[in-house]
Design a protein around this motif. Structure first.
Motif, PDB file in Angstrom:
ATOM      1  N   VAL A  55       0.860  -1.179   0.000  1.00  0.00           N
ATOM      2  CA  VAL A  55       0.000   0.000   0.000  1.00  0.00           C
ATOM      3  C   VAL A  55       0.895   1.228   0.000  1.00  0.00           C
ATOM      4  O   VAL A  55       2.007   1.197   0.529  1.00  0.00           O
ATOM      5  N   SER A  56       0.433   2.313  -0.599  1.00  0.00           N
ATOM      6  CA  SER A  56       1.253   3.516  -0.694  1.00  0.00           C
ATOM      7  C   SER A  56       1.250   4.286   0.618  1.00  0.00           C
ATOM      8  O   SER A  56       0.311   4.206   1.416  1.00  0.00           O
ATOM      9  N   ALA A  57       2.308   5.064   0.827  1.00  0.00           N
ATOM     10  CA  ALA A  57       2.391   5.902   2.020  1.00  0.00           C
ATOM     11  C   ALA A  57       1.275   6.935   2.045  1.00  0.00           C
ATOM     12  O   ALA A  57       0.728   7.247   3.103  1.00  0.00           O
ATOM     13  N   HIS A  58       0.915   7.482   0.883  1.00  0.00           N
ATOM     14  CA  HIS A  58      -0.162   8.481   0.841  1.00  0.00           C
ATOM     15  C   HIS A  58      -1.489   7.874   1.314  1.00  0.00           C
ATOM     16  O   HIS A  58      -2.246   8.523   2.055  1.00  0.00           O
ATOM     17  N   GLU A  59      -1.761   6.643   0.905  1.00  0.00           N
ATOM     18  CA  GLU A  59      -2.986   5.988   1.354  1.00  0.00           C
ATOM     19  C   GLU A  59      -2.933   5.717   2.853  1.00  0.00           C
ATOM     20  O   GLU A  59      -3.935   5.888   3.570  1.00  0.00           O
ATOM     21  N   LEU A  60      -1.765   5.297   3.342  1.00  0.00           N
ATOM     22  CA  LEU A  60      -1.625   5.025   4.765  1.00  0.00           C
ATOM     23  C   LEU A  60      -1.787   6.288   5.603  1.00  0.00           C
ATOM     24  O   LEU A  60      -2.394   6.252   6.680  1.00  0.00           O
ATOM     25  N   VAL A  61      -1.253   7.417   5.125  1.00  0.00           N
ATOM     26  CA  VAL A  61      -1.414   8.679   5.856  1.00  0.00           C
ATOM     27  C   VAL A  61      -2.885   9.025   6.002  1.00  0.00           C
ATOM     28  O   VAL A  61      -3.350   9.429   7.084  1.00  0.00           O
ATOM     29  N   ASP A  62      -3.651   8.880   4.928  1.00  0.00           N
ATOM     30  CA  ASP A  62      -5.091   9.160   4.994  1.00  0.00           C
ATOM     31  C   ASP A  62      -5.777   8.245   5.998  1.00  0.00           C
ATOM     32  O   ASP A  62      -6.638   8.690   6.777  1.00  0.00           O
ATOM     33  N   ARG A  63      -5.393   6.982   5.998  1.00  0.00           N
ATOM     34  CA  ARG A  63      -6.011   6.039   6.927  1.00  0.00           C
ATOM     35  C   ARG A  63      -5.600   6.333   8.370  1.00  0.00           C
ATOM     36  O   ARG A  63      -6.430   6.247   9.293  1.00  0.00           O
ATOM     37  N   LEU A  64      -4.337   6.685   8.576  1.00  0.00           N
ATOM     38  CA  LEU A  64      -3.874   7.011   9.924  1.00  0.00           C
ATOM     39  C   LEU A  64      -4.544   8.268  10.452  1.00  0.00           C
ATOM     40  O   LEU A  64      -4.872   8.357  11.639  1.00  0.00           O
ATOM     41  N   ASP A  65      -4.749   9.245   9.593  1.00  0.00           N
ATOM     42  CA  ASP A  65      -5.448  10.460  10.019  1.00  0.00           C
ATOM     43  C   ASP A  65      -6.913  10.171  10.327  1.00  0.00           C
ATOM     44  O   ASP A  65      -7.472  10.721  11.283  1.00  0.00           O
ATOM     45  N   GLY A  66      -7.520   9.292   9.523  1.00  0.00           N
ATOM     46  CA  GLY A  66      -8.946   9.018   9.686  1.00  0.00           C
ATOM     47  C   GLY A  66      -9.250   7.967  10.739  1.00  0.00           C
ATOM     48  O   GLY A  66     -10.086   8.167  11.622  1.00  0.00           O
ATOM     49  N   GLU A  67      -8.557   6.831  10.654  1.00  0.00           N
ATOM     50  CA  GLU A  67      -8.802   5.712  11.560  1.00  0.00           C
ATOM     51  C   GLU A  67      -7.875   5.748  12.770  1.00  0.00           C
ATOM     52  O   GLU A  67      -8.227   5.232  13.837  1.00  0.00           O
ATOM     53  N   GLY A  68      -6.682   6.291  12.569  1.00  0.00           N
ATOM     54  CA  GLY A  68      -5.734   6.428  13.665  1.00  0.00           C
ATOM     55  C   GLY A  68      -4.872   5.218  13.933  1.00  0.00           C
ATOM     56  O   GLY A  68      -3.830   5.312  14.575  1.00  0.00           O
ATOM     57  N   PHE A  69      -5.288   4.052  13.432  1.00  0.00           N
ATOM     58  CA  PHE A  69      -4.593   2.807  13.728  1.00  0.00           C
ATOM     59  C   PHE A  69      -4.807   1.869  12.549  1.00  0.00           C
ATOM     60  O   PHE A  69      -5.941   1.596  12.167  1.00  0.00           O
ATOM     61  N   VAL A  70      -3.716   1.390  11.953  1.00  0.00           N
ATOM     62  CA  VAL A  70      -3.817   0.589  10.736  1.00  0.00           C
ATOM     63  C   VAL A  70      -3.086  -0.733  10.920  1.00  0.00           C
ATOM     64  O   VAL A  70      -1.915  -0.756  11.339  1.00  0.00           O
ATOM     65  N   CYS A  71      -3.755  -1.833  10.601  1.00  0.00           N
ATOM     66  CA  CYS A  71      -3.143  -3.157  10.576  1.00  0.00           C
ATOM     67  C   CYS A  71      -2.845  -3.526   9.125  1.00  0.00           C
ATOM     68  O   CYS A  71      -3.717  -3.401   8.259  1.00  0.00           O
ATOM     69  N   LEU A  72      -1.630  -3.976   8.872  1.00  0.00           N
ATOM     70  CA  LEU A  72      -1.249  -4.518   7.566  1.00  0.00           C
ATOM     71  C   LEU A  72      -1.054  -6.028   7.767  1.00  0.00           C
ATOM     72  O   LEU A  72      -0.006  -6.475   8.225  1.00  0.00           O
ATOM     73  N   PRO A  73      -2.063  -6.834   7.435  1.00  0.00           N
ATOM     74  CA  PRO A  73      -2.000  -8.267   7.751  1.00  0.00           C
ATOM     75  C   PRO A  73      -1.054  -9.038   6.834  1.00  0.00           C
ATOM     76  O   PRO A  73      -1.008  -8.812   5.622  1.00  0.00           O
ATOM     77  N   GLY A  74      -0.303  -9.958   7.440  1.00  0.00           N
ATOM     78  CA  GLY A  74       0.503 -10.897   6.687  1.00  0.00           C
ATOM     79  C   GLY A  74       1.596 -10.301   5.829  1.00  0.00           C
ATOM     80  O   GLY A  74       1.967 -10.884   4.809  1.00  0.00           O
ATOM     81  N   VAL A  75       2.155  -9.153   6.227  1.00  0.00           N
ATOM     82  CA  VAL A  75       3.136  -8.471   5.376  1.00  0.00           C
ATOM     83  C   VAL A  75       4.585  -8.789   5.749  1.00  0.00           C
ATOM     84  O   VAL A  75       5.514  -8.381   5.056  1.00  0.00           O
ATOM     85  N   VAL A  76       4.792  -9.518   6.844  1.00  0.00           N
ATOM     86  CA  VAL A  76       6.146  -9.833   7.307  1.00  0.00           C
ATOM     87  C   VAL A  76       6.584 -11.170   6.706  1.00  0.00           C
ATOM     88  O   VAL A  76       5.826 -12.148   6.704  1.00  0.00           O
ATOM     89  N   ALA A  77       7.821 -11.218   6.211  1.00  0.00           N
ATOM     90  CA  ALA A  77       8.365 -12.444   5.636  1.00  0.00           C
ATOM     91  C   ALA A  77       8.373 -13.567   6.679  1.00  0.00           C
ATOM     92  O   ALA A  77       8.906 -13.376   7.779  1.00  0.00           O
ATOM     93  N   PRO A  78       7.809 -14.749   6.377  1.00  0.00           N
ATOM     94  CA  PRO A  78       7.739 -15.837   7.361  1.00  0.00           C
ATOM     95  C   PRO A  78       9.101 -16.251   7.905  1.00  0.00           C
ATOM     96  O   PRO A  78       9.226 -16.542   9.100  1.00  0.00           O
ATOM     97  N   GLN A  79      10.132 -16.292   7.054  1.00  0.00           N
ATOM     98  CA  GLN A  79      11.452 -16.711   7.538  1.00  0.00           C
ATOM     99  C   GLN A  79      12.016 -15.708   8.529  1.00  0.00           C
ATOM    100  O   GLN A  79      12.633 -16.090   9.527  1.00  0.00           O
ATOM    101  N   TRP A  80      11.788 -14.416   8.252  1.00  0.00           N
ATOM    102  CA  TRP A  80      12.262 -13.413   9.205  1.00  0.00           C
ATOM    103  C   TRP A  80      11.557 -13.584  10.545  1.00  0.00           C
ATOM    104  O   TRP A  80      12.195 -13.504  11.605  1.00  0.00           O
ATOM    105  N   LEU A  81      10.247 -13.817  10.524  1.00  0.00           N
ATOM    106  CA  LEU A  81       9.491 -13.979  11.760  1.00  0.00           C
ATOM    107  C   LEU A  81      10.007 -15.182  12.548  1.00  0.00           C
ATOM    108  O   LEU A  81      10.163 -15.116  13.779  1.00  0.00           O
ATOM    109  N   GLU A  82      10.304 -16.269  11.844  1.00  0.00           N
ATOM    110  CA  GLU A  82      10.849 -17.463  12.510  1.00  0.00           C
ATOM    111  C   GLU A  82      12.191 -17.147  13.165  1.00  0.00           C
ATOM    112  O   GLU A  82      12.444 -17.542  14.313  1.00  0.00           O
ATOM    113  N   ASP A  83      13.045 -16.410  12.455  1.00  0.00           N
ATOM    114  CA  ASP A  83      14.347 -16.043  13.006  1.00  0.00           C
ATOM    115  C   ASP A  83      14.194 -15.112  14.215  1.00  0.00           C
ATOM    116  O   ASP A  83      14.934 -15.233  15.204  1.00  0.00           O
ATOM    117  N   ALA A  84      13.245 -14.186  14.139  1.00  0.00           N
ATOM    118  CA  ALA A  84      13.026 -13.247  15.240  1.00  0.00           C
ATOM    119  C   ALA A  84      12.535 -13.973  16.489  1.00  0.00           C
ATOM    120  O   ALA A  84      12.949 -13.651  17.613  1.00  0.00           O
TER     121      ALA A  84
END
Length: 259
Positions: free
Chosen positions: A11-40
Motif C-alpha cells: 500500500v502507498s504511504a499516501h494511502e496510509l497517511v489518509d487512513r492514519l489520520d482518519g482511523e488512527g490505527f492501521v493493521c497490515l495483515p501478513g506483510v512480514v516475511a515468514p522466515q524473518w518472523l521465525e528467526d526473530a
C-alpha cells in the motif's frame, strides 16, 4: 515478498497517511516475511536463555548486525515507508539523517501486572509495532494492545508535551483510562497477530497493553521514526539523562532494561 525484503506493505504511504489520520490505527495483515518472523522468534528464545524468564526490553537490538532486528530496521522497504509517512504528516520532525529507533520488548516474568496498563504517548512521529510472540490465553490475559488513536495533535511546544505526558502517565490518570478500557473493551483493545504489522501516529496515540497470563511470553519489536521535538533543548536534555541512566544499567550497545 520481493527482493529479499522482510516487509511488503502492499500500500502507498499516501494511502496510509489518509487512513492514519482518519482511523488512527492501521493493521497490515501478513506483510512480514515468514522466515524473518521465525528467526526473530528464535532470537527471543535466545534472549530468554541469556537473561532469564523475566520482563525486559532491549534498547536498539539492531545494534547487533547479525540480529533479525537489524535486518528489519535496515530494510529499505521499512525505512523508506516510515520516512515517507513522517515527512508527509510532520516534516519538521524528520532530519536528513533521521534513523530508526527500535526496542525489543519481552514480557515473561511472574509479576504479570508489572508492565501492563502503562498507558503513554510515544516520542516519535510514527510507530510500527511488530508482534513476534503473542499469548493465546483469553480476553484480558493475552497482553492485548490497548489503543486510543489520535487523542492529541502534534504539538509545537515541547514543554506542553512534557506536562501532558506527566499527567497521562500519572497514577490518577491511568486509573481513569483503565476504567474507560473496562467499560468498552472491544472498542479499544486489539489482539495482535504475528506476521502482521501495526502502524499509528506514536506521538498522538495513547496506548499500552493488558496483562499476560502466567507462564506465557509476549514479545514485540517496536520501531519508531521521527522526532516531533528534535530541535528542543529541553527534550534533548531529558533524553541525554535517560541515555546516561541506560548506560549505568548495562554497558553494551544494545542496552538491556529489566522491569
Amino acid at each position: 515478498m520481493t527482493g529479499g525484503s522482510v516487509l511488503d506493505a502492499g500500500v502507498s504511504a499516501h494511502e496510509l497517511v489518509d487512513r492514519l489520520d482518519g482511523e488512527g490505527f492501521v493493521c497490515l495483515p501478513g506483510v512480514v516475511a515468514p522466515q524473518w518472523l521465525e528467526d526473530a522468534r528464535a532470537s527471543v528464545s535466545g534472549h530468554l536463555a541469556a537473561y532469564g524468564v523475566s520482563d525486559f526490553c532491549i534498547i536498539r537490538p539492531d545494534s547487533d548486525s547479525q540480529s533479525p532486528a537489524h535486518r528489519f530496521v535496515s530494510d529499505p522497504a521499512v525505512h523508506g515507508l516510515l520516512r515517507e509517512l513522517a515527512e508527509l504528516r510532520w516534516p519538521r520532525g524528520v532530519a536528513e539523517s533521521e534513523t530508526i529507533f527500535s526496542v525489543l520488548r519481552v514480557l515473561a516474568g511472574p509479576q504479570r501486572m508489572a508492565t501492563s496498563h502503562a498507558f503513554h504517548f510515544d516520542a516519535a512521529v510514527v510507530t510500527m509495532l511488530v508482534p513476534l510472540i503473542i499469548p493465546e490465553a483469553g480476553a484480558g490475559r493475552s497482553g492485548e494492545l490497548v489503543v486510543f488513536p489520535n487523542r492529541r495533535p502534534f504539538r509545537r511546544s515541547a514543554l506542553l508535551n512534557l506536562v501532558e505526558k506527566l499527567w497521562t502517565e500519572s497514577r490518577l490518570r491511568r486509573g481513569r483510562i483503565l476504567r474507560e478500557v473496562r467499560s468498552a473493551p472491544t472498542r479499544c483493545t486489539v489482539q495482535l497477530q504475528p506476521g502482521s504489522v501495526y502502524l499509528f501516529w506514536g506521538y498522538r496515540t495513547l496506548h499500552g497493553n493488558l496483562p499476560c497470563a502466567p507462564d506465557t511470553v509476549r514479545a514485540t519489536l517496536l520501531v519508531h521514526f521521527g522526532d516531533p521535538h528534535r530541535t528542543s533543548r529541553l527534550i534533548a536534555s531529558a533524553r541525554a539523562l535517560r541515555r546516561r541512566l541506560w548506560a549505568s544499567i548495562e554497558h553494551t550497545e544494545a542496552t538491556v532494561v529489566r522491569f
